[in-house]
Design a protein around this motif. Structure first.
Motif, PDB file in Angstrom:
ATOM      1  N   LYS A  53       0.853  -1.194   0.000  1.00  0.00           N
ATOM      2  CA  LYS A  53       0.000   0.000   0.000  1.00  0.00           C
ATOM      3  C   LYS A  53       0.878   1.230   0.000  1.00  0.00           C
ATOM      4  CE  LYS A  53      -3.418  -2.508   2.679  1.00  0.00           C
ATOM      5  NZ  LYS A  53      -4.101  -2.623   3.968  1.00  0.00           N
ATOM      6  N   THR A  54       0.759   2.005  -1.046  1.00  0.00           N
ATOM      7  CA  THR A  54       1.561   3.211  -1.155  1.00  0.00           C
ATOM      8  C   THR A  54       0.832   4.149  -2.102  1.00  0.00           C
ATOM      9  OG1 THR A  54       3.743   4.064  -1.767  1.00  0.00           O
ATOM     10  CG2 THR A  54       2.976   2.153  -2.978  1.00  0.00           C
ATOM     11  N   PRO A  55       0.970   5.475  -1.913  1.00  0.00           N
ATOM     12  CA  PRO A  55       0.287   6.376  -2.844  1.00  0.00           C
ATOM     13  C   PRO A  55       0.862   6.227  -4.251  1.00  0.00           C
ATOM     14  CG  PRO A  55       1.724   7.612  -1.365  1.00  0.00           C
ATOM     15  CD  PRO A  55       1.707   6.209  -0.874  1.00  0.00           C
ATOM     16  N   PRO A  65       5.568   6.821   1.867  1.00  0.00           N
ATOM     17  CA  PRO A  65       5.086   5.864   2.862  1.00  0.00           C
ATOM     18  C   PRO A  65       4.679   4.554   2.201  1.00  0.00           C
ATOM     19  CG  PRO A  65       3.360   7.449   2.363  1.00  0.00           C
ATOM     20  CD  PRO A  65       4.553   7.828   1.519  1.00  0.00           C
ATOM     21  N   VAL A  66       4.939   3.457   2.898  1.00  0.00           N
ATOM     22  CA  VAL A  66       4.487   2.161   2.384  1.00  0.00           C
ATOM     23  C   VAL A  66       4.079   1.279   3.564  1.00  0.00           C
ATOM     24  CG1 VAL A  66       6.833   1.184   2.326  1.00  0.00           C
ATOM     25  CG2 VAL A  66       5.063   0.222   0.855  1.00  0.00           C
ATOM     26  N   THR A  67       3.006   0.543   3.361  1.00  0.00           N
ATOM     27  CA  THR A  67       2.610  -0.502   4.303  1.00  0.00           C
ATOM     28  C   THR A  67       2.598  -1.813   3.538  1.00  0.00           C
ATOM     29  OG1 THR A  67       1.300   0.921   5.751  1.00  0.00           O
ATOM     30  CG2 THR A  67       0.691  -1.405   5.701  1.00  0.00           C
ATOM     31  N   SER A 104       5.261  -1.100   8.241  1.00  0.00           N
ATOM     32  CA  SER A 104       5.166   0.169   7.526  1.00  0.00           C
ATOM     33  C   SER A 104       6.419   0.976   7.791  1.00  0.00           C
ATOM     34  CB  SER A 104       3.964   0.983   8.015  1.00  0.00           C
ATOM     35  OG  SER A 104       2.775   0.237   7.939  1.00  0.00           O
ATOM     36  N   ARG A 106       8.831   4.564   5.717  1.00  0.00           N
ATOM     37  CA  ARG A 106       8.912   5.508   4.588  1.00  0.00           C
ATOM     38  C   ARG A 106      10.279   5.360   3.956  1.00  0.00           C
ATOM     39  NH1 ARG A 106       6.896   9.753   9.011  1.00  0.00           N
ATOM     40  NH2 ARG A 106       4.994   8.602   9.458  1.00  0.00           N
TER      41      ARG A 106
ATOM     42  N   SER B 270      -0.382   3.867  10.254  1.00  0.00           N
ATOM     43  CA  SER B 270       0.730   4.374   9.454  1.00  0.00           C
ATOM     44  C   SER B 270       0.163   5.352   8.430  1.00  0.00           C
ATOM     45  CB  SER B 270       1.423   3.222   8.732  1.00  0.00           C
ATOM     46  OG  SER B 270       0.601   2.743   7.679  1.00  0.00           O
ATOM     47  N   MET B 271       1.066   6.064   7.724  1.00  0.00           N
ATOM     48  CA  MET B 271       0.591   6.995   6.695  1.00  0.00           C
ATOM     49  C   MET B 271      -0.229   6.270   5.623  1.00  0.00           C
ATOM     50  SD  MET B 271       3.557   9.670   5.664  1.00  0.00           S
ATOM     51  CE  MET B 271       4.163  10.954   6.767  1.00  0.00           C
ATOM     52  N   ALA B 272       0.310   5.149   5.121  1.00  0.00           N
ATOM     53  CA  ALA B 272      -0.378   4.452   4.031  1.00  0.00           C
ATOM     54  C   ALA B 272      -1.735   3.913   4.496  1.00  0.00           C
ATOM     55  CB  ALA B 272       0.496   3.327   3.478  1.00  0.00           C
ATOM     56  N   GLU B 273      -1.816   3.497   5.770  1.00  0.00           N
ATOM     57  CA  GLU B 273      -3.113   3.036   6.300  1.00  0.00           C
ATOM     58  C   GLU B 273      -4.090   4.194   6.423  1.00  0.00           C
ATOM     59  OE1 GLU B 273      -1.510  -0.730   9.037  1.00  0.00           O
ATOM     60  OE2 GLU B 273      -1.491   1.304   9.843  1.00  0.00           O
ATOM     61  N   MET B 275      -4.258   6.729   4.553  1.00  0.00           N
ATOM     62  CA  MET B 275      -4.753   7.065   3.216  1.00  0.00           C
ATOM     63  C   MET B 275      -5.979   6.246   2.829  1.00  0.00           C
ATOM     64  SD  MET B 275      -1.178   7.631   1.205  1.00  0.00           S
ATOM     65  CE  MET B 275      -0.055   8.914   1.818  1.00  0.00           C
ATOM     66  N   GLU B 276      -6.206   5.138   3.547  1.00  0.00           N
ATOM     67  CA  GLU B 276      -7.336   4.269   3.192  1.00  0.00           C
ATOM     68  C   GLU B 276      -8.601   4.541   3.993  1.00  0.00           C
ATOM     69  OE1 GLU B 276      -5.685   0.317   3.698  1.00  0.00           O
ATOM     70  OE2 GLU B 276      -5.336   0.246   1.531  1.00  0.00           O
ATOM     71  N   SER B 294      -4.511  12.239   0.334  1.00  0.00           N
ATOM     72  CA  SER B 294      -3.248  11.499   0.430  1.00  0.00           C
ATOM     73  C   SER B 294      -2.057  12.456   0.509  1.00  0.00           C
ATOM     74  CB  SER B 294      -3.055  10.585  -0.787  1.00  0.00           C
ATOM     75  OG  SER B 294      -3.957   9.527  -0.743  1.00  0.00           O
ATOM     76  N   ILE B 298       0.973  13.263   3.605  1.00  0.00           N
ATOM     77  CA  ILE B 298       2.433  13.420   3.463  1.00  0.00           C
ATOM     78  C   ILE B 298       2.874  14.764   4.059  1.00  0.00           C
ATOM     79  CG2 ILE B 298       4.354  13.498   1.811  1.00  0.00           C
ATOM     80  CD1 ILE B 298       3.054  10.871   1.497  1.00  0.00           C
TER      81      ILE B 298
END
Lengths: 252, 313
Positions: A53-55, A65-67, A104, A106, B270-273, B275-276, B294, B298
């Protein structure tokens, strides 16, 4: 005749080669190299159960960021995270021995690239998931912001964090002050946290993570441990490539 | 015969192709919309920067006073600035005598080069921000909109301006110095017509952008703007409005954003979570909601995390 033989030989060897490589959903020209660098000849499958999961767009190429969530898979030995087109592709290696297969953080991205998680299960199969991240670029070749100030060393190794414990969750999130220099900026050698270990106060091993140059400055990590150690104090220890040691403790 | 037909078809297609290419030859198709006496706005699209819109995603405007024309913001590129000047010359023979920049974001000032020789005013903080960040913004826009940018450089404002009333050719323009969207946001109220140019302190049916935002300051500013005696609101992005509810829309989103990021950080996402998380239906009519949310994570989430984290070593 020789020509025909040679071309037939090349044809068969190339088809054979293609069959060995799983078809990459991103059609990345780097995929074969990634596979030979990280997969040690083991079987590889692209698996939707490995979620990255990442933008889609790297708003800040120094902090993407990544999960990674592979909790639908069982018997996981390790998870590696890499970006095909980064000058240093490998970002992290995670060994969740008594932890959930979710993490998670970055990282820095140098240009648009697939970002992948490869999950090795105990049957020696790599399960690959990924996401494409677009970027205007430059994340790995810019000096860390701390380098622009004189006082970054004063805070080196300071850890700030929090732990969340509930019947379903045993999560820690924390930030370590560290410049995480990639070594790709002229005059600034690579300087980054190499390894963090997590165990209970009683010495039960929980997880280990190896970090590499692309992890962001002042890394923020999110890890989930198994619920059976929810009531134990968790100790973190680790070191960077210059021998500086770090530690922290997370109370339940 | 067949060859002739083929040639004819080819020729037609060729000219169509040429015409299409020319129609898209970096023409922003600027057409000024009259919003009050002597007051006009070039309304941009409510999109993100792209190769097809060339960065025309912003509202710029001008006021024709008896002494000359006052321009508010210069758009995303040299080409935009030039085309703006040309479009203005179709409305009036009067010379452009002053340019005001609302803030330092690239879509609002990169047309400056078209106005070289005319005083370009900005708040002191904006002048400083353009000095520090202008060049990087320009590089970034080249990457995002391509050749539309040709020839564009970050040309700095020529003078800094203090808040207060300036009387020009029968118009009393009040310059306000605010912050929130950035640390230096100008709004201009024309007391003679009741038109408020809010800059990017207000977006209308377009999700807010937050790369330099301070939510608490921004909300305070909006409460102040609400009390200003304006009748027409020209937002930085989105349609011109006569309705003060537009301000409530902005306040509502900022309040929700602040609350959502607080909750996410406190519950350990987390940031990515983050975003959901589910986005409220009432914001769905604002364009680019998911993408801007999103991006805001950031920009802003580390601040929320730091409030939750405590020293653990």
């Amino acid at each position: 005749m020789l020509k025909l033989f040679l071309s037939l030989f090349l044809f068969y060897s190339s088809t054979g080669f293609a069959a060995d490589l799983a078809k990459d959903p991103f059609s990345s020209v780097q995929w074969a190299d990634m596979q030979s660098a990280f997969m040690q000849g083991k079987r590889v499958v692209f698996d939707a159960r490995v979620k990255v999961k990442t933008p889609a767009y790297a708003e800040n190429p120094m902090n993407v960021p990544v999960t990674i969530d592979a909790t639908e898979l069982d018997n996981i030995k390790q998870i590696i995270v890499f970006a095909d087109f980064n000058p240093i592709p490998l970002i992290a290696r995670y060994y969740p021995s008594n932890a959930k297969a979710i993490l998670s953080f970055r990282f820095k991205i140098q240009q648009s690239s697939p970002v992948r998680a490869a999950v090795l299960t105990s049957d020696n199969v790599w399960h690959i998931g990924g996401a494409w991240v677009d970027s205007v670029g430059g994340g790995c070749t810019v000096a860390s912001t701390g380098r622009l100030k004189a006082d970054w060393a004063d805070q080196l190794g300071d850890v700030y964090g929090h732990r969340w414990v509930s019947p379903s969750s045993n999560r820690i999130r924390f930030l370590i002050h560290h410049p995480m220099d990639t070594g790709l900026v002229s005059g600034i050698p690579a300087f980054y946290i190499e390894k963090l270990n997590f165990m209970t106060e009683q010495g039960e091993h929980l997880a280990e993570i190896e970090l590499f140059e692309p992890i962001n400055e002042n890394p923020v990590l999110t890890l989930d441990f198994n619920n059976d150690v929810s009531n134990r104090l968790i100790l973190m220890t680790g070191a960077d490539n210059n021998g500086n040691e770090f530690s922290a403790e997370f109370k339940p | 015969m067949k060859t002739t037909i083929k040639f004819f078809v080819f020729a037609v297609l060729f000219f169509v192709a040429i015409n299409v290419a020319y129609a898209r030859d970096f023409n922003y198709q600027l057409s000024a919309k009259k919003v009050a006496d002597n007051t006009y706005v070039f309304v941009g699209k409510t999109e993100d920067f792209s190769f097809s819109n060339g960065g025309n995603i912003v509202n710029t405007g001008f006021i024709v006073t008896s002494n000359g024309v006052v321009v508010i913001d210069t758009g995303p590129s040299l080409r935009y600035g030039m085309q703006m000047k040309e479009a203005i010359s179709k409305f009036t023979d009067k010379k452009i005598i002053a340019v005001y920049l609302t803030h330092h974001h690239p879509d609002h000032f990169l047309g400056n080069q078209a106005f070289i020789g005319i005083p370009i005013y900005a708040l002191a903080g904006t002048v400083n921000n353009i000095k520090n960040e202008g060049a990087a913004f320009t590089d970034n826009l080249y990457l995002m909109v391509g050749d539309w940018m040709r020839g564009t450089d970050a040309y700095e404002p020529t003078q800094s301006v203090e808040p207060g009333i300036i009387s020009i050719g029968g118009h009393d323009l009040e310059i306000f110095s605010y912050e929130g969207h950035t640390n230096s946001d100008m709004a201009i109220l024309d007391h003679s017509t009741g038109v408020l140019f809010s800059g990017d302190l207000v977006f209308h049916n377009r999700t807010l952008t937050t790369p330099h935002a301070n939510i608490a300051e921004w909300k305070r500013t909006l409460m102040v703007i609400k009390r200003l005696p304006f009748t027409v609101l020209v937002p930085g992005h989105g349609a011109v409005s006569k309705n003060k509810d537009v301000l409530d829309q902005v306040l509502d989103y900022l309040t929700w954003l602040d609350m959502s990021l607080t909750q996410a950080a406190e519950s350990g996402l987390s940031m990515a979570e983050t975003m959901e998380i589910e986005l409220p239906k009432r914001f769905m009519s604002n364009t680019l909601l998911k993408m801007e949310f999103s991006r805001s994570i950031i920009h802003l989430y580390t601040g929320y995390e730091n409030k939750v984290f405590a020293r653990v070593n």
